[in-house]
Scaffold this motif. Structure first.
Motif, PDB file in Angstrom:
ATOM      1  N   MET A 136       0.815  -1.218   0.000  1.00 14.30           N
ATOM      2  CA  MET A 136       0.000   0.000   0.000  1.00 14.30           C
ATOM      3  C   MET A 136       0.847   1.265   0.000  1.00 14.30           C
ATOM      4  O   MET A 136       0.426   2.280  -0.550  1.00 14.30           O
ATOM      5  CB  MET A 136      -0.971   0.003   1.176  1.00 14.30           C
ATOM      6  CG  MET A 136      -2.042  -1.065   1.060  1.00 14.30           C
ATOM      7  SD  MET A 136      -2.965  -0.949  -0.482  1.00 14.30           S
ATOM      8  CE  MET A 136      -4.212  -2.192  -0.199  1.00 14.30           C
ATOM      9  N   ALA A 155       1.540   1.777  -3.543  1.00 13.61           N
ATOM     10  CA  ALA A 155       0.309   2.230  -4.203  1.00 13.61           C
ATOM     11  C   ALA A 155       0.111   3.721  -3.981  1.00 13.61           C
ATOM     12  O   ALA A 155      -0.217   4.460  -4.916  1.00 13.61           O
ATOM     13  CB  ALA A 155      -0.887   1.439  -3.689  1.00 13.61           C
ATOM     14  N   HIS A 156       0.322   4.176  -2.748  1.00 12.37           N
ATOM     15  CA  HIS A 156       0.177   5.608  -2.467  1.00 12.37           C
ATOM     16  C   HIS A 156       1.228   6.435  -3.213  1.00 12.37           C
ATOM     17  O   HIS A 156       0.926   7.539  -3.671  1.00 12.37           O
ATOM     18  CB  HIS A 156       0.237   5.876  -0.964  1.00 12.37           C
ATOM     19  CG  HIS A 156      -1.058   5.610  -0.277  1.00 12.37           C
ATOM     20  ND1 HIS A 156      -2.146   6.446  -0.395  1.00 12.37           N
ATOM     21  CD2 HIS A 156      -1.449   4.594   0.518  1.00 12.37           C
ATOM     22  CE1 HIS A 156      -3.149   5.966   0.311  1.00 12.37           C
ATOM     23  NE2 HIS A 156      -2.754   4.826   0.868  1.00 12.37           N
ATOM     24  N   ARG A 171      -9.758  13.342  -1.081  1.00 17.55           N
ATOM     25  CA  ARG A 171      -9.540  12.134  -0.277  1.00 17.55           C
ATOM     26  C   ARG A 171     -10.469  12.145   0.925  1.00 17.55           C
ATOM     27  O   ARG A 171     -10.790  13.188   1.448  1.00 17.55           O
ATOM     28  CB  ARG A 171      -8.068  11.992   0.065  1.00 17.55           C
ATOM     29  CG  ARG A 171      -7.568  12.399   1.330  1.00 17.55           C
ATOM     30  CD  ARG A 171      -6.067  12.156   1.587  1.00 17.55           C
ATOM     31  NE  ARG A 171      -5.161  12.547   0.543  1.00 17.55           N
ATOM     32  CZ  ARG A 171      -4.218  11.748   0.029  1.00 17.55           C
ATOM     33  NH1 ARG A 171      -4.050  10.537   0.471  1.00 17.55           N
ATOM     34  NH2 ARG A 171      -3.421  12.175  -0.920  1.00 17.55           N
ATOM     35  N   ASN A 204     -11.317   5.462   3.252  1.00 15.36           N
ATOM     36  CA  ASN A 204     -10.165   5.025   2.447  1.00 15.36           C
ATOM     37  C   ASN A 204     -10.396   5.275   0.961  1.00 15.36           C
ATOM     38  O   ASN A 204     -10.065   4.449   0.112  1.00 15.36           O
ATOM     39  CB  ASN A 204      -9.836   3.557   2.696  1.00 15.36           C
ATOM     40  CG  ASN A 204      -9.358   3.318   4.098  1.00 15.36           C
ATOM     41  OD1 ASN A 204      -8.571   4.097   4.628  1.00 15.36           O
ATOM     42  ND2 ASN A 204      -9.859   2.269   4.728  1.00 15.36           N
ATOM     43  N   PHE A 255      -9.335   1.897  -1.120  1.00 12.45           N
ATOM     44  CA  PHE A 255      -8.427   0.918  -0.533  1.00 12.45           C
ATOM     45  C   PHE A 255      -9.300  -0.018   0.289  1.00 12.45           C
ATOM     46  O   PHE A 255      -9.488   0.169   1.490  1.00 12.45           O
ATOM     47  CB  PHE A 255      -7.358   1.613   0.301  1.00 12.45           C
ATOM     48  CG  PHE A 255      -6.329   2.302  -0.540  1.00 12.45           C
ATOM     49  CD1 PHE A 255      -5.120   1.690  -0.785  1.00 12.45           C
ATOM     50  CD2 PHE A 255      -6.589   3.532  -1.119  1.00 12.45           C
ATOM     51  CE1 PHE A 255      -4.161   2.305  -1.588  1.00 12.45           C
ATOM     52  CE2 PHE A 255      -5.650   4.160  -1.919  1.00 12.45           C
ATOM     53  CZ  PHE A 255      -4.429   3.547  -2.157  1.00 12.45           C
ATOM     54  N   SER A 256      -9.866  -1.015  -0.373  1.00 11.84           N
ATOM     55  CA  SER A 256     -10.907  -1.871   0.192  1.00 11.84           C
ATOM     56  C   SER A 256     -10.412  -2.797   1.281  1.00 11.84           C
ATOM     57  O   SER A 256     -11.111  -3.056   2.257  1.00 11.84           O
ATOM     58  CB  SER A 256     -11.549  -2.699  -0.919  1.00 11.84           C
ATOM     59  OG  SER A 256     -11.955  -1.857  -1.974  1.00 11.84           O
ATOM     60  N   SER A 257      -9.230  -3.352   1.105  1.00 13.38           N
ATOM     61  CA  SER A 257      -8.643  -4.279   2.072  1.00 13.38           C
ATOM     62  C   SER A 257      -7.144  -4.352   1.785  1.00 13.38           C
ATOM     63  O   SER A 257      -6.683  -3.805   0.779  1.00 13.38           O
ATOM     64  CB  SER A 257      -9.295  -5.664   1.946  1.00 13.38           C
ATOM     65  OG  SER A 257      -8.910  -6.281   0.738  1.00 13.38           O
ATOM     66  N   PRO A 258      -6.375  -5.026   2.617  1.00 12.74           N
ATOM     67  CA  PRO A 258      -4.932  -5.101   2.360  1.00 12.74           C
ATOM     68  C   PRO A 258      -4.566  -5.790   1.044  1.00 12.74           C
ATOM     69  O   PRO A 258      -3.463  -5.632   0.554  1.00 12.74           O
ATOM     70  CB  PRO A 258      -4.397  -5.911   3.553  1.00 12.74           C
ATOM     71  CG  PRO A 258      -5.411  -5.739   4.619  1.00 12.74           C
ATOM     72  CD  PRO A 258      -6.729  -5.617   3.914  1.00 12.74           C
ATOM     73  N   ASN A 317      -6.668  -5.587  -1.852  1.00 12.02           N
ATOM     74  CA  ASN A 317      -7.607  -5.166  -2.882  1.00 12.02           C
ATOM     75  C   ASN A 317      -7.693  -3.647  -2.939  1.00 12.02           C
ATOM     76  O   ASN A 317      -7.897  -2.996  -1.930  1.00 12.02           O
ATOM     77  CB  ASN A 317      -8.981  -5.749  -2.540  1.00 12.02           C
ATOM     78  CG  ASN A 317     -10.054  -5.393  -3.530  1.00 12.02           C
ATOM     79  OD1 ASN A 317     -10.064  -4.329  -4.124  1.00 12.02           O
ATOM     80  ND2 ASN A 317     -10.991  -6.292  -3.683  1.00 12.02           N
ATOM     81  N   ILE A 318      -7.539  -3.109  -4.146  1.00 16.49           N
ATOM     82  CA  ILE A 318      -7.804  -1.699  -4.423  1.00 16.49           C
ATOM     83  C   ILE A 318      -8.873  -1.682  -5.502  1.00 16.49           C
ATOM     84  O   ILE A 318      -8.722  -2.312  -6.544  1.00 16.49           O
ATOM     85  CB  ILE A 318      -6.551  -0.955  -4.909  1.00 16.49           C
ATOM     86  CG1 ILE A 318      -5.444  -1.021  -3.857  1.00 16.49           C
ATOM     87  CG2 ILE A 318      -6.897   0.502  -5.250  1.00 16.49           C
ATOM     88  CD1 ILE A 318      -4.105  -0.478  -4.337  1.00 16.49           C
TER      89      ILE A 318
END
Length: 130
Positions: free
Chosen positions: A20, A23-24, A34, A39, A55-58, A60-61
């Motif tokens: 992540m 990703a950021h 934002r 998220n 940022f749905s879960s660790p 999954n985006i």
């Protein structure tokens, strides 16, 4: 396009965490709004193409309300940086290399099309063809 697509990573057929922070690093220069509570990021390319990013879960985006070649190019960079795949519900799963097919869960590998897509244009073509 107003449907959801998912940036995911898999190892041995199982979901694996995405980096992540990387990703950021890819997304932050394009963020125009934002909401830390949900998220959510709104990103915009130089061509003024936008997408909603969750940022749905660790592992999954989620991208939604996306479109344009700039967003697809942006997705190609994100997939490469995260060593991830793009899952289009009821459509193809996009991998960057043919050998990545072996990392996918059986349901994605065997029941839905799997397409190698390395560039934004290839991603766009695969989505439109589904």
């Amino acid at each position: 396009m107003s449907f959801d697509i998912f940036v995911c990573r898999f190892e041995n057929g199982e979901p694996a965490p995405l980096d992540m922070s990387a990703a950021h690093e890819v997304l932050d220069p394009y963020v125009v709004a934002r909401d830390p509570r949900t998220n959510f990021l709104q990103v915009r390319t130089a061509e003024r193409e936008e997408a909603g990013v969750f940022f749905s879960s660790p592992d999954n985006i989620t991208f939604n309300h996306f479109g344009g070649g700039g967003i697809m190019d942006f997705l190609a960079v994100l997939l490469r940086r995260l060593d991830a795949v793009l899952v289009v519900p009821d459509g193809p799963t996009m991998i960057r290399r043919d050998e990545d097919r072996d990392l996918l869960p059986a349901v994605l590998r065997d029941e839905w099309p799997v397409v190698a897509a390395r560039t934004g244009a290839e991603i766009d073509r695969a989505i439109r063809a589904s």
